[in-house]
Write an enzyme that holds these catalytic residues in place. Structure first.
Site, PDB file in Angstrom:
ATOM      1  N   GLN A  15      20.493  20.554  -8.066  1.00  0.00           N
ATOM      2  CA  GLN A  15      19.867  20.485  -9.391  1.00  0.00           C
ATOM      3  C   GLN A  15      18.377  20.796  -9.328  1.00  0.00           C
ATOM      4  O   GLN A  15      17.772  20.839  -8.249  1.00  0.00           O
ATOM      5  CB  GLN A  15      20.073  19.095  -9.986  1.00  0.00           C
ATOM      6  CG  GLN A  15      19.549  17.976  -9.091  1.00  0.00           C
ATOM      7  CD  GLN A  15      20.216  16.633  -9.348  1.00  0.00           C
ATOM      8  OE1 GLN A  15      20.743  16.393 -10.421  1.00  0.00           O
ATOM      9  NE2 GLN A  15      20.193  15.747  -8.363  1.00  0.00           N
ATOM     10  N   HIS A  24      17.347  -0.124 -16.221  1.00  0.00           N
ATOM     11  CA  HIS A  24      17.833  -0.670 -14.941  1.00  0.00           C
ATOM     12  C   HIS A  24      18.198  -2.150 -15.040  1.00  0.00           C
ATOM     13  O   HIS A  24      19.189  -2.588 -14.455  1.00  0.00           O
ATOM     14  CB  HIS A  24      16.794  -0.428 -13.838  1.00  0.00           C
ATOM     15  CG  HIS A  24      16.708   1.015 -13.446  1.00  0.00           C
ATOM     16  ND1 HIS A  24      15.541   1.722 -13.447  1.00  0.00           N
ATOM     17  CD2 HIS A  24      17.672   1.882 -13.062  1.00  0.00           C
ATOM     18  CE1 HIS A  24      15.779   2.970 -13.063  1.00  0.00           C
ATOM     19  NE2 HIS A  24      17.064   3.095 -12.836  1.00  0.00           N
ATOM     20  N   ASP A  30      17.295   7.199  -7.337  1.00  0.00           N
ATOM     21  CA  ASP A  30      15.877   6.873  -7.528  1.00  0.00           C
ATOM     22  C   ASP A  30      15.554   5.461  -7.051  1.00  0.00           C
ATOM     23  O   ASP A  30      14.382   5.121  -6.882  1.00  0.00           O
ATOM     24  CB  ASP A  30      15.489   7.044  -9.002  1.00  0.00           C
ATOM     25  CG  ASP A  30      16.440   6.309  -9.930  1.00  0.00           C
ATOM     26  OD1 ASP A  30      16.399   5.078  -9.980  1.00  0.00           O
ATOM     27  OD2 ASP A  30      17.241   6.976 -10.615  1.00  0.00           O
ATOM     28  N   GLU A  58      25.002   8.502  -3.552  1.00  0.00           N
ATOM     29  CA  GLU A  58      24.170   9.500  -4.247  1.00  0.00           C
ATOM     30  C   GLU A  58      24.403  10.862  -3.604  1.00  0.00           C
ATOM     31  O   GLU A  58      24.383  10.995  -2.388  1.00  0.00           O
ATOM     32  CB  GLU A  58      22.692   9.078  -4.128  1.00  0.00           C
ATOM     33  CG  GLU A  58      21.671  10.152  -4.428  1.00  0.00           C
ATOM     34  CD  GLU A  58      21.664  10.643  -5.877  1.00  0.00           C
ATOM     35  OE1 GLU A  58      21.533   9.800  -6.774  1.00  0.00           O
ATOM     36  OE2 GLU A  58      21.786  11.869  -6.079  1.00  0.00           O
ATOM     37  N   ASP A  78      29.748  12.494  -2.546  1.00  0.00           N
ATOM     38  CA  ASP A  78      30.350  12.412  -3.865  1.00  0.00           C
ATOM     39  C   ASP A  78      31.057  11.056  -4.028  1.00  0.00           C
ATOM     40  O   ASP A  78      31.740  10.596  -3.110  1.00  0.00           O
ATOM     41  CB  ASP A  78      31.358  13.565  -3.985  1.00  0.00           C
ATOM     42  CG  ASP A  78      32.113  13.518  -5.275  1.00  0.00           C
ATOM     43  OD1 ASP A  78      31.470  13.614  -6.329  1.00  0.00           O
ATOM     44  OD2 ASP A  78      33.357  13.359  -5.235  1.00  0.00           O
ATOM     45  N   ASP A 114      25.212   4.791 -12.421  1.00  0.00           N
ATOM     46  CA  ASP A 114      23.834   5.083 -12.850  1.00  0.00           C
ATOM     47  C   ASP A 114      23.610   6.588 -12.751  1.00  0.00           C
ATOM     48  O   ASP A 114      23.007   7.090 -11.815  1.00  0.00           O
ATOM     49  CB  ASP A 114      22.886   4.316 -11.914  1.00  0.00           C
ATOM     50  CG  ASP A 114      21.428   4.572 -12.234  1.00  0.00           C
ATOM     51  OD1 ASP A 114      21.132   5.187 -13.273  1.00  0.00           O
ATOM     52  OD2 ASP A 114      20.578   4.155 -11.424  1.00  0.00           O
ATOM     53  N   ASP A 150      23.279  12.682 -17.576  1.00  0.00           N
ATOM     54  CA  ASP A 150      24.175  12.916 -18.717  1.00  0.00           C
ATOM     55  C   ASP A 150      25.421  13.697 -18.282  1.00  0.00           C
ATOM     56  O   ASP A 150      25.418  14.339 -17.234  1.00  0.00           O
ATOM     57  CB  ASP A 150      23.409  13.694 -19.808  1.00  0.00           C
ATOM     58  CG  ASP A 150      22.343  12.825 -20.452  1.00  0.00           C
ATOM     59  OD1 ASP A 150      22.523  11.604 -20.464  1.00  0.00           O
ATOM     60  OD2 ASP A 150      21.328  13.375 -20.911  1.00  0.00           O
TER      61      ASP A 150
HETATM   62  N1  SPD Z   1      19.686  10.960 -21.335  1.00  0.00           N
HETATM   63  C1  SPD Z   1      19.204  10.520 -20.055  1.00  0.00           C
HETATM   64  C2  SPD Z   1      20.071   9.545 -19.395  1.00  0.00           C
HETATM   65  C3  SPD Z   1      19.620   9.276 -18.008  1.00  0.00           C
HETATM   66  C4  SPD Z   1      20.373   8.207 -17.374  1.00  0.00           C
HETATM   67  N2  SPD Z   1      20.144   8.128 -15.957  1.00  0.00           N
HETATM   68  C5  SPD Z   1      19.008   7.432 -15.560  1.00  0.00           C
HETATM   69  C6  SPD Z   1      18.902   7.271 -14.095  1.00  0.00           C
HETATM   70  C7  SPD Z   1      17.966   6.180 -13.757  1.00  0.00           C
HETATM   71  N3  SPD Z   1      18.270   5.552 -12.542  1.00  0.00           N
END
Ligand code: SPD
Length: 275
Positions: A31, A62, A86, A106, A137, A155, A158
């Site tokens: 990405q 969070h 993150d 992750e 994965d 977590d 989109d």
């Molecule tokens: N529309 C954005 C949604 C993002 C969700 N993921 C956030 C990751 C934070 N750890």
């Protein structure tokens, strides 16, 4: 330097934040990853043009995605975070003394490395001996681990591109299968105004898998619509967590009133979801 970063959610909806400096900008194997210094929200991480978190308002996301299932379960020992490279969810999970192992699954190692470099405010949770990073994965990992986790946090970004599968019926089936009896999952579950149909589909799928699914919401100014929702997925009712003590160190977003109120939905959406 003065730049407006604009996130275009639909041809009819955009939102912007003012950026002071670009800290990192790279195309990884998976990405487009950007870290920026914003005018008001501190540092932010953007993946494929979508704001994932900022230092200033990430706590609503969070704290709510993590503490609602953790409190409902009681004293969770094994926790899985799907995505979450993150480290923001990991930081919250590790607040619980009961946690013996927190696995983060992750896909993109660069998200972890760059977050460690730029989000010092997360306190580098990766050095905690209970934290275990798997760069892979999540689907395969869930398949291999039935009945293993007291809490699962999805977590994710989109449901676009490679993340789309993480919003499928199959993902929910595997996640529920990976829970211990009475365990709970919470998933990033988008925005009631913009994603009503997707949320309904996920809720219907969750209803076939567990006794007490429920949708709840948090205010995050840098997300489209000013907030985001989560699907709570468990046989254990979320209300059980209302009587549980918060872990040490929480003083930003969740409190007993916010915890309860997060499940109150605006009428148009409550009718859509629950009938
Ligand atoms: N529309 C954005 C949604 C993002 C969700 N993921 C956030 C990751 C934070 N750890």
């Amino acid at each position: 330097m003065s730049i407006w970063f604009t996130e275009e959610l639909h041809p009819y909806y955009r939102k912007g934040i003012h950026i002071k400096k670009i800290l990192a900008d790279e195309q990884t194997q998976f990405q487009h990853v950007q870290f920026v210094e914003t005018e008001f929200f501190g540092k932010a991480m953007i993946l494929d043009g979508i704001i994932q978190l900022t230092e200033r308002d990430n706590m609503g996301y969070h704290e709510m995605i993590v503490h609602v299932p953790m409190l409902a379960v009681g004293k969770p020992k094994r926790v899985l975070i799907v995505g979450g490279g993150d480290g923001g969810s990991l930081q919250q999970v590790l607040r619980y003394p009961s946690v013996e192992e927190a696995v983060v699954c992750e896909l993109d190692q660069r998200v972890v490395d760059l977050s460690r470099e730029h989000f010092a405010s997360f306190g580098d949770p990766w050095v905690d001996p209970r934290a275990k990073l798997l760069v892979r994965d999540a689907f395969g990992f869930l398949e291999e681990n039935p009945g293993q986790f007291d809490v699962i946090i999805s977590d994710t970004t989109d449901p676009i591109g490679m993340a789309e599968r993480l919003f499928s019926d199959e993902f929910y089936r595997l996640a529920v299968r990976a829970l211990t009896p009475g365990g709970a999952a919470a998933t990033q579950c988008e925005q009631p105004f913009f994603d009503t149909d997707l949320i309904k589909t996920i809720y219907q799928a969750a209803r076939k898998l567990v006794r007490n699914p429920a949708y709840y919401y948090a205010n995050i100014p840098t997300y489209p619509g000013g907030g985001i929702g989560f699907m709570y997925v468990s046989d254990t009712p979320w209300e059980k967590g209302l009587n549980a003590p918060f872990p040490p160190g929480l003083n930003n977003y969740i409190n007993p009133e916010v915890h309860k109120a997060a499940f109150a939905l605006p009428e148009f959406f409550r009718k859509e979801l629950y009938g």
